[in-house]
Design a protein around this motif. Structure first.
Motif, PDB file in Angstrom:
ATOM      1  N   LEU A 101     -13.452   2.114 -12.319  1.00  0.00           N
ATOM      2  CA  LEU A 101     -12.122   1.666 -11.914  1.00  0.00           C
ATOM      3  C   LEU A 101     -11.268   2.907 -11.703  1.00  0.00           C
ATOM      4  N   THR A 102     -10.830   3.122 -10.470  1.00  0.00           N
ATOM      5  CA  THR A 102     -10.084   4.327 -10.141  1.00  0.00           C
ATOM      6  C   THR A 102      -8.604   4.156 -10.469  1.00  0.00           C
ATOM      7  N   GLU A 103      -7.822   5.165 -10.145  1.00  0.00           N
ATOM      8  CA  GLU A 103      -6.368   5.103 -10.252  1.00  0.00           C
ATOM      9  C   GLU A 103      -5.732   5.104  -8.864  1.00  0.00           C
ATOM     10  N   ASP A 104      -6.523   4.691  -7.875  1.00  0.00           N
ATOM     11  CA  ASP A 104      -6.068   4.649  -6.488  1.00  0.00           C
ATOM     12  C   ASP A 104      -5.819   3.210  -6.053  1.00  0.00           C
ATOM     13  N   LEU A 105      -4.799   3.036  -5.225  1.00  0.00           N
ATOM     14  CA  LEU A 105      -4.477   1.739  -4.651  1.00  0.00           C
ATOM     15  C   LEU A 105      -5.074   1.640  -3.248  1.00  0.00           C
ATOM     16  N   GLY A 106      -5.574   0.475  -2.908  1.00  0.00           N
ATOM     17  CA  GLY A 106      -6.152   0.294  -1.588  1.00  0.00           C
ATOM     18  C   GLY A 106      -6.098  -1.150  -1.163  1.00  0.00           C
ATOM     19  N   VAL A 107      -6.563  -1.414   0.048  1.00  0.00           N
ATOM     20  CA  VAL A 107      -6.603  -2.775   0.567  1.00  0.00           C
ATOM     21  C   VAL A 107      -7.901  -2.950   1.345  1.00  0.00           C
ATOM     22  N   LEU A 108      -8.598  -4.033   1.063  1.00  0.00           N
ATOM     23  CA  LEU A 108      -9.829  -4.378   1.773  1.00  0.00           C
ATOM     24  C   LEU A 108      -9.462  -5.048   3.089  1.00  0.00           C
ATOM     25  N   HIS A 109     -10.107  -4.625   4.180  1.00  0.00           N
ATOM     26  CA  HIS A 109      -9.831  -5.209   5.493  1.00  0.00           C
ATOM     27  C   HIS A 109     -10.863  -6.255   5.895  1.00  0.00           C
ATOM     28  N   GLY A 110     -12.105  -6.077   5.490  1.00  0.00           N
ATOM     29  CA  GLY A 110     -13.137  -7.025   5.883  1.00  0.00           C
ATOM     30  C   GLY A 110     -14.517  -6.528   5.508  1.00  0.00           C
ATOM     31  N   GLU A 111     -15.535  -7.232   5.980  1.00  0.00           N
ATOM     32  CA  GLU A 111     -16.924  -6.886   5.696  1.00  0.00           C
ATOM     33  C   GLU A 111     -17.796  -7.270   6.882  1.00  0.00           C
ATOM     34  N   ASP A 112     -18.557  -6.331   7.380  1.00  0.00           N
ATOM     35  CA  ASP A 112     -19.524  -6.540   8.464  1.00  0.00           C
ATOM     36  C   ASP A 112     -18.888  -6.882   9.814  1.00  0.00           C
ATOM     37  N   ASP A 113     -17.557  -6.759   9.944  1.00  0.00           N
ATOM     38  CA  ASP A 113     -16.936  -7.150  11.207  1.00  0.00           C
ATOM     39  C   ASP A 113     -15.967  -6.106  11.752  1.00  0.00           C
ATOM     40  N   CYS A 114     -16.121  -4.840  11.355  1.00  0.00           N
ATOM     41  CA  CYS A 114     -15.269  -3.798  11.915  1.00  0.00           C
ATOM     42  C   CYS A 114     -15.630  -3.594  13.392  1.00  0.00           C
ATOM     43  N   ALA A 115     -14.629  -3.314  14.207  1.00  0.00           N
ATOM     44  CA  ALA A 115     -14.851  -3.127  15.642  1.00  0.00           C
ATOM     45  C   ALA A 115     -15.728  -1.921  15.952  1.00  0.00           C
ATOM     46  N   CYS A 116     -15.911  -1.019  14.980  1.00  0.00           N
ATOM     47  CA  CYS A 116     -16.762   0.153  15.220  1.00  0.00           C
ATOM     48  C   CYS A 116     -18.247  -0.218  15.227  1.00  0.00           C
ATOM     49  N   GLY A 117     -18.591  -1.388  14.703  1.00  0.00           N
ATOM     50  CA  GLY A 117     -19.974  -1.849  14.704  1.00  0.00           C
ATOM     51  C   GLY A 117     -20.745  -1.574  13.433  1.00  0.00           C
ATOM     52  N   PHE A 160     -12.055  -0.515   4.301  1.00  0.00           N
ATOM     53  CA  PHE A 160     -10.796  -0.588   3.571  1.00  0.00           C
ATOM     54  C   PHE A 160      -9.923   0.618   3.896  1.00  0.00           C
ATOM     55  N   SER A 161      -8.721   0.624   3.331  1.00  0.00           N
ATOM     56  CA  SER A 161      -7.810   1.772   3.426  1.00  0.00           C
ATOM     57  C   SER A 161      -7.324   2.123   2.029  1.00  0.00           C
ATOM     58  N   VAL A 162      -7.052   3.395   1.811  1.00  0.00           N
ATOM     59  CA  VAL A 162      -6.445   3.866   0.568  1.00  0.00           C
ATOM     60  C   VAL A 162      -4.942   3.974   0.791  1.00  0.00           C
ATOM     61  N   LEU A 163      -4.171   3.389  -0.108  1.00  0.00           N
ATOM     62  CA  LEU A 163      -2.715   3.351   0.032  1.00  0.00           C
ATOM     63  C   LEU A 163      -2.019   4.438  -0.765  1.00  0.00           C
ATOM     64  N   GLY A 164      -2.703   5.047  -1.709  1.00  0.00           N
ATOM     65  CA  GLY A 164      -2.085   6.094  -2.520  1.00  0.00           C
ATOM     66  C   GLY A 164      -2.468   5.942  -3.981  1.00  0.00           C
ATOM     67  N   ARG A 165      -1.781   6.697  -4.816  1.00  0.00           N
ATOM     68  CA  ARG A 165      -2.055   6.675  -6.246  1.00  0.00           C
ATOM     69  C   ARG A 165      -1.258   5.586  -6.924  1.00  0.00           C
ATOM     70  N   MET A 166      -1.768   5.071  -8.048  1.00  0.00           N
ATOM     71  CA  MET A 166      -0.995   4.154  -8.861  1.00  0.00           C
ATOM     72  C   MET A 166       0.219   4.893  -9.427  1.00  0.00           C
ATOM     73  N   PRO A 167       1.336   4.219  -9.622  1.00  0.00           N
ATOM     74  CA  PRO A 167       2.491   4.864 -10.252  1.00  0.00           C
ATOM     75  C   PRO A 167       2.109   5.446 -11.606  1.00  0.00           C
ATOM     76  N   GLU A 168       2.603   6.644 -11.871  1.00  0.00           N
ATOM     77  CA  GLU A 168       2.352   7.355 -13.128  1.00  0.00           C
ATOM     78  C   GLU A 168       0.954   7.918 -13.226  1.00  0.00           C
ATOM     79  N   ALA A 169       0.101   7.713 -12.232  1.00  0.00           N
ATOM     80  CA  ALA A 169      -1.250   8.276 -12.296  1.00  0.00           C
ATOM     81  C   ALA A 169      -1.191   9.775 -12.064  1.00  0.00           C
TER      82      ALA A 169
END
Length: 359
Positions: free
Chosen positions: A316-332, A338-347
């Motif tokens: 379990l990291t101290e990074d915030l992120g958001v999952l976009h999907g699985e097996d369906d990215c336009a890149c193939g 997913f994307s990383v949004l930054g560090r958790m506050p106070e991390a």
């Protein structure tokens, strides 16, 4: 008998979700048992915090908070089997993590990293510029995270040129000459994000000049986004500045950490970070730690089939992120992205681009 990797190295991004989940779940359950039998602190944590028996889903796998590596010396092999110790690049005054590698784990990490990068860059080893100092690599048995990454990624290239001296000053004259000698083919530029920005892009801007890397060249960079965010430098501005000062249009970011060396999540052409076949990611609610679905920001849990010498397979990291999907990215490419949004506050700020080298 160690825990084997679940898939062939050549299938880095083409294993469909159902097949990958089954293979990774079996492997990660086996790794959990491997470490519980050999590492008493891990066994105690697992027995205290998680239900007994094998997990039925990826999301139900036990995990350790990544900062536990700062307070405990976690090994799953005899200490005499350790061939390399990696040290995280935490801020001055904080206790760093120490990750102990035996030969088999180190070999697994190197093979998988090479396979991931081959899937993006191709099999040809390109001439390589490193946006860092060669002085970091003097001790080959004990690295901070930055030095370990430099050594690991260096196998991807040839005819290496370190563009910064020991004071992290840009060797403009030397880089000019090196680029002139390699003008007839693409070049791979590797560096940590903040170092590329501060000591390459900004240094050239201060000199009022630009360089032109050969057409088709790559910039591979990772870590250090917190420092650029503090300067209000966006991903888009970073890429635009790289095009302007270096002439490089193929720019790929990656997400990784010293606690799971060899497992990196590469940025695709759509700007998404992709899970390779030997790794996965779960996003959890920051308060309840329940797994979240696509589009819901939370704390990142990262999973890797690689670590044998230490219990770093589910963290379990101290990074915030958001999952976009699985097996369906336009890149193939298949797998979760997913994307990383930054560090958790106070991390604690602990990016690999921290320029401190521990003694």
């Amino acid at each position: 008998m160690s825990v084997p990797l679940p898939f062939d190295l050549a299938r880095m991004y083409d294993v469909p979700a159902a097949v990958k989940r089954a293979g990774m779940l079996a492997t990660l359950n086996a790794l959990g048992d491997w470490h519980a039998q050999r590492c008493a602190p891990y066994r105690a944590a697992r027995e205290t915090l998680f239900p007994a028996g094998p997990a039925g889903t990826i999301e139900a796998l036990p995990y350790l908070p990544v900062r536990l590596f700062k307070s405990l010396d976690l090994l799953s092999v005899p200490r005499e089997a350790i061939v390399k110790t990696l040290v995280s690049s935490g801020t001055t005054g904080h206790t760093p993590s120490r990750i102990h590698l035996d030969r088999e784990t180190s070999v697994r990490q190197g093979r998988v990293l090479t396979a991931i990068m081959t899937a993006f860059l191709g099999r040809q080893r390109l001439p390589m510029v490193v946006a860092d100092s060669a002085a970091l690599l003097r001790d080959r048995t004990r690295f901070n995270a930055r030095a370990a990454a430099l050594l690991g990624f260096s196998v991807l290239g040839r005819d290496h040129f370190h563009a910064l001296d020991e004071l992290l000053l840009l060797d403009t004259e030397g880089l000019d000459a090196w680029l002139a000698a390699h003008a007839d083919q693409p070049v791979l530029l590797f560096g940590f994000t903040a170092l590329v920005w501060q000591h390459l892009v900004q240094a050239l801007r201060r000199q009022g000049r630009a360089l032109r890397f050969p057409e088709g060249s790559w910039l591979l960079h990772g870590g250090g986004w917190k420092r650029l965010a503090d300067q209000q430098v966006s991903h888009q501005e970073f890429k635009a500045a790289v095009r302007e000062t270096l002439g490089i249009t193929r720019v790929a970011n990656y997400y990784g950490m010293v606690e799971q060396t060899g497992t990196i999540f590469m940025e695709c052409e759509q700007g998404h970070l992709h899970s390779p076949v030997f790794a996965d990611v779960v996003v959890r609610d920051a308060r309840t730690l329940q797994p979240l679905g696509a589009g819901q920001p939370g704390v990142l849990q990262v999973l890797s089939a690689l670590p044998l010498s230490y219990p770093g397979h589910s963290l379990l990291t101290e990074d915030l992120g958001v999952l976009h999907g699985e097996d369906d990215c336009a890149c193939g490419r298949l797998g979760r992205y997913f994307s990383v949004l930054g560090r958790m506050p106070e991390a604690e700020l602990r990016g690999c681009s921290d320029t401190r080298v521990l003694p």
